[in-house]
Enzyme design. Structure first.
Site, PDB file in Angstrom:
ATOM      1  CB  SER A 222      34.604  42.411  47.030  1.00  0.00           C
ATOM      2  OG  SER A 222      35.897  42.758  47.513  1.00  0.00           O
ATOM      3  N   GLY A 225      37.479  44.956  48.753  1.00  0.00           N
ATOM      4  CA  GLY A 225      38.784  44.906  48.110  1.00  0.00           C
ATOM      5  C   GLY A 225      39.030  46.092  47.204  1.00  0.00           C
ATOM      6  CD  GLU A 245      31.763  45.606  37.244  1.00  0.00           C
ATOM      7  OE1 GLU A 245      31.010  44.645  37.534  1.00  0.00           O
ATOM      8  OE2 GLU A 245      32.328  45.725  36.148  1.00  0.00           O
ATOM      9  CB  CYS A 282      28.948  42.324  37.944  1.00  0.00           C
ATOM     10  SG  CYS A 282      29.124  42.499  36.165  1.00  0.00           S
ATOM     11  CD  GLU A 375      27.102  42.150  44.190  1.00  0.00           C
ATOM     12  OE1 GLU A 375      27.232  41.451  43.177  1.00  0.00           O
ATOM     13  OE2 GLU A 375      27.875  43.084  44.482  1.00  0.00           O
TER      14      GLU A 375
END
Length: 515
Positions: A222, A225, A245, A282, A375
């Protein structure tokens, strides 16, 4: 205080299955990192590294049935999907073995002295060396390909870097099994167990990024995080590279000509892409700019039919399910947002796929609709209906960085007519991979692949998929006026390792079999 137990949980029921391990203490994280640091010398030989990677791939393939069964019990992704993902993971390990043997990743450059140059050039010899211990943070949605034996681990080992993996709490039992397979493969080549460390627990992840012997980190997860770990990596007394990522909207632009030409095909393709893996990829297309008018209506009708036929699915854990349901509800309550197929909770443990529509003009300005440009992890996408190309440009100008950006063009536009070239040019600054007349889900493991993009898609300009992922774990070093006897073999004139190199400005192919 006793360490907290780590449980394997069945996402189909939400019930604990078995205790797998306990969360690692700071002392246990320290021990894992030190064991990895001590194992780094065992990876200096490229021949051994390549053999280790191939043995690891073979061992994972041999354990396929047990691994897939355990993975399915913890993720509900299904045996077909997981078997394919494991095959991809094994292929990736073998591909890096080939890269190690070839040796081009070392970027060997040798320049002999030139007193006639201005200023004069001394004897310079450059190549790349491994950084050291790499911390790998596993992803939830790819329990094989982006986890213990995934791309970060494979590329780090290929570079000559031991790893300590922070297991994802969604598949701890699988993480333990995969780590054991890798360690057995290492033992067959005399490589210490510490070359692949494994720790569990949130606090362990924090301790890991702070450890002074950790030289770099790879993360997939995320934005929240990943950004916290990125900041921690930068705040260390000695900052380290952090290749994360974090998140991606993966916009799609459908031109009016493309919709007029094949609206039904585009609608069906979009449905398949956004619902693949219950929308937990993703690179799921999360925002689609589609035209208003009859052609756009046909596309929405096709999308409606296809998504309506999609069965409800189980997300990776109940926390993600709660976030998905809440995220969809927040978006759906906005004025002018409609739900042709309503996504959300379905039963006690499953979610239903759906999509939202909104006038593109609502997204062109900063305000309460900004949430639609974020997202939403799960089987949902937002279709923004535009009136003209100026609205498309206005929305694109507000988008953050992405892993992918896609444009659906007509046959004439794809051949260079109309605005096709301009749209491709407009999308290029937004993403690391630009697609024409395709769908972003599915990231091929290939030498030319790039899986990354401008922030927040990733925190670096590197890729986590493909051969160049190895570059993240290396740094260049130059030897100047160093006697031949003191040079590493990679930089000697006689090229005893047969490496490809640039020698006094000339490219030399080398002899890849001489390792």
């Amino acid at each position: 205080m006793a360490a907290a137990p780590v449980w394997s949980v069945d996402p189909r029921t939400g019930k604990q299955r078995e205790q797998v391990a306990v969360e690692a203490t700071a002392q246990e994280v320290d021990a894992a990192v030190r064991a990895a640091h001590a194992a780094r010398d065992a990876l200096t030989d490229r021949t051994l590294r390549a053999a280790f990677l191939r043995t690891a791939a073979d061992a994972l393939q041999a354990a396929r049935d047990a691994l897939v069964e355990t993975a399915d019990a913890e993720t509900a992704l299904g045996p077909v999907r997981l078997t394919g993902e494991l095959a991809r993971t094994c292929y990736q390990l073998r591909a890096f073995a080939g890269i190690v043997e070839e040796g081009a990743f070392l970027d060997v450059v040798i320049d002999h002295p030139d007193d006639t140059a201005t200023p004069p050039v001394p004897d310079l010899r450059r190549y790349k060396i491994p950084l050291g211990v790499v911390a790998v943070y596993s992803a939830s949605n790819f329990p094989f390909a982006f986890s213990v034996a995934g791309g970060d681990t494979a590329s780090a080992l290929a570079a000559g870097c031991p790893v300590v993996v922070k297991a994802h709490p969604d598949h701890p039992a699988l993480s333990e099994l995969v780590a054991k397979v890798l360690r057995r493969a290492a033992a067959r080549h005399g490589v210490p167990d510490g070359v692949v460390g494994l720790v569990h627990g949130f606090e362990a992840g924090i301790e890991l990024i702070k450890h002074p012997l950790v030289s770099a980190a790879g993360f997939t997860g995320s934005v929240r995080g990943g950004r916290a770990l990125f900041d921690a990596a930068a705040a260390r007394p000695v900052p380290i590279p952090f290749h994360g990522e974090l998140g991606s909207l993966n916009p799609v632009v459908v031109t009016e000509a493309a919709a007029a030409e094949r609206a039904e095909e585009i609608g069906a393709g979009l449905a398949g892409s956004m619902t693949l893996g219950v929308g937990q990829f993703c690179v799921k297309p999360g925002l689609v700019l589609a035209p208003s008018g009859a052609a756009g209506d046909r596309l929405v009708t096709s999308l409606t039919d296809a998504v309506s036929d999609t069965e409800a699915g189980v997300l990776l854990d109940h926390r993600m399910r709660d976030h998905f349901v809440a995220g969809v509800a927040e978006r759906a309550q906005l004025p002018d947002v409609e739900s042709p197929v309503t996504p959300g909770a379905c039963g006690e443990h499953t979610v239903s796929a759906g999509f939202l529509t909104v006038p593109a003009s609502r997204l062109a300005r900063e305000g309460e609709y900004d949430v639609l440009l974020e997202e939403c992890f799960g089987p949902v996408t937002v279709v923004a209906r535009y009136e003209d190309e100026s609205e498309v440009r206005a929305v694109l100008s507000r988008l953050p960085g992405n892993l992918t950006a896609t444009v659906q063009l007509s046959e004439e536009e794809a051949a260079g007519g109309g605005s096709g070239a301009e749209l491709v040019r407009d999308l290029t600054p937004l993403a690391g991979r630009v697609l024409v007349n395709g769908w972003p889900t599915g990231v091929a493991v290939a030498p030319a692949q790039h899986h990354g993009g401008p922030y927040p898609a990733t925190t670096s300009t590197s890729t986590s998929v493909g051969g160049t992922a190895i570059e993240r774990w290396l740094r260049p070093v130059v030897y100047q006026n160093t006697p031949e006897a003191l040079l590493p073999p990679e930089l000697r004139d006689d090229n005893p390792l047969g490496l490809p190199r640039r020698f006094d400005g000339r490219l030399e192919a080398g002899a890849p079999n001489r390792t």
